[in-house]
Design a protein around this motif. Structure first.
Motif: not given
Length: 442
Positions: A267, A293-294, A298, A311, A315
């Motif tokens: 990421l 985290f998606t 990502g 990633g 962010i």
């Protein structure tokens, strides 16, 4: 820098020179390993743990069980990919013995019920921080169930369990709102209690429910009968029927929570990280990383080989309830401090009682690098700011150390104080980290 009495060792967190492209073999799950050790020790026949985690917490658990009379033999399989194994040989639990819990919540909470089944006194002691961690839920419950425990009224360590070779068991009410481990501790030994156990949680919201589901799944896998709220039982009530436990041959899953810093690297730096053997179905809280985290920027794909996480280098902030996966909070906070929009992490007031007060520690350490983090009643609000180098203190907390390493990927000059504390659950973290950054993906 060499450590001395006034200056702890500082580890220069490496900065990512470009996108990562790495395959990281994450060691086995601490949560699975320590539950499996307890269940195998209470079984009616020998069992096997394959690819167990060897870390401070699991070695403390194994040493404690050995001290109570359990045989645990270590070896290495000859078949390709079989790796390390522990053979657990149950025997009559006995004292006198002394158990060093270190600062491991699983050891200090899972083993007093086991000690109540031993013949003789078992003394529990540990690191200074362990004295501050709540244990009253287990102590009070065991007394209701028939155990004799000396703790000088502290509801905490140090303490002595005077085992009588058996325990009546039966119904008990506890407030497990400060730790789901109170519930798991009673359930794991429950099949060996004369009347089994019925655990009724009477407090407010129960944190880390995936860990209770993990306990239930592992109990059922060794032959225990468990009734749960999810299986049609009463809300907040778990019942375990008395009965013999089977020895089994268990391969331990990779620790998905310990995969977090490596996924975070993709990421933060962009690129791809592959974690082999990521299970398609699991009760580990770390599986939520795929979703969280998606959402933070990502993408991931679960293949037969494992998890591929990619990633883009961008962010995004997140507003997320982490009550079921509180252990992921430090790593998520580190990523959020580098995001392009603010984040709110909710539902984790119980983290004030973990290895350290994680909410206060994250706020202080990120802000001292130039961040803008404020504590809320049950979490953190993080406004991204341009960060600078400095010392990132860990408070002897493994997840603080990995959080600092994540920030160091994007911020030059971050130095992690006492990175060796990662050995609690993730041995050789510095080597894994530098290997990932220098990997060609092979």
């Amino acid at each position: 820098m060499a450590p001395n009495d006034s200056q702890p060792a500082l580890w220069p967190a490496p900065t990512a020179a470009g996108a990562v492209d790495a395959t990281v073999h994450v060691p086995g799950s601490k949560s699975v390993t320590n539950r499996a050790l307890v269940l195998a020790s209470l079984a009616s026949e020998p069992g096997w743990l394959r690819r167990p985690l060897r870390s401070r917490d699991t070695l403390l658990m194994a040493a404690a069980l050995r001290a109570m009379g359990v045989g645990i033999e270590e070896g290495v399989g000859t078949e390709k990919g079989s790796g390390e194994f522990w053979r657990v040989i149950p025997s009559g639990l006995h004292g006198p013995a002394t158990v060093d819990v270190g600062n491991a919540g699983t050891v200090m909470r899972f083993l007093p019920p086991v000690a109540a089944l031993a013949n003789g006194p078992i003394r529990f002691d540990g690191d200074p921080r362990s004295y501050e961690r709540p244990l009253h839920g287990v102590i009070d419950a065991l007394r209701v169930l028939g155990a004799r425990i000396d703790d000088d009224g502290r509801g905490a360590l140090p303490l002595t369990v005077h085992g009588g070779g058996a325990l009546d068991g039966g119904p008990v009410e506890i407030d497990a709102s400060s730790s789901s481990q109170f519930v798991s501790a009673l359930l794991l030994s429950g099949p060996r209690f004369n009347q089994g156990v019925e655990v009724r949680h009477t407090g407010s919201s129960l944190p880390s429910m995936p860990h209770i589901r993990m306990t239930v799944d592992m109990l059922r896998a060794v032959g225990a009968q468990v009734d749960t709220p999810e299986s049609g039982g009463e809300p907040n009530v778990w019942r375990v029927t008395p009965g013999a436990l089977l020895g089994r041959d268990l391969t331990v899953e990779p620790d998905l929570s310990n995969a977090q810093p490596f996924l975070a690297a993709a990421l933060v730096a962009g690129g791809k990280v592959v974690v082999p053997d990521w299970p398609a179905r699991t009760t580990q809280p770390g599986d939520r990383l795929r979703e969280i985290f998606t959402e933070m920027g990502g993408s991931c794909e679960l293949t037969e080989y494992g998890l591929e996480f990619t990633g883009s280098g961008a962010i995004h902030g997140i507003d997320v309830d982490l009550s079921e996966v509180g252990e992921l909070t430090p790593g998520i906070a580190a990523v959020a401090a580098l995001a392009d929009t603010p984040s709110t992490l909710r539902g984790v007031s119980h983290l004030r009682l973990h290895e350290t007060d994680r909410l206060a520690a994250l706020t202080k350490e990120i802000n001292e690098l130039g961040g803008d983090v404020t504590e809320t009643a049950d979490g953190l609000h993080i406004r991204p700011r341009r960060l600078h180098g400095g010392i990132f203190h860990t408070y002897e907390d493994h997840r603080m150390a990995t959080a600092g390493a994540i920030i160091g990927l994007a911020v030059e000059g971050v130095q992690i104080e006492n990175v060796a504390t990662t050995a609690k659950t993730l041995p050789d973290f510095p080597d894994l980290w530098t290997g990932m950054l220098g990997s060609d993906g092979a």
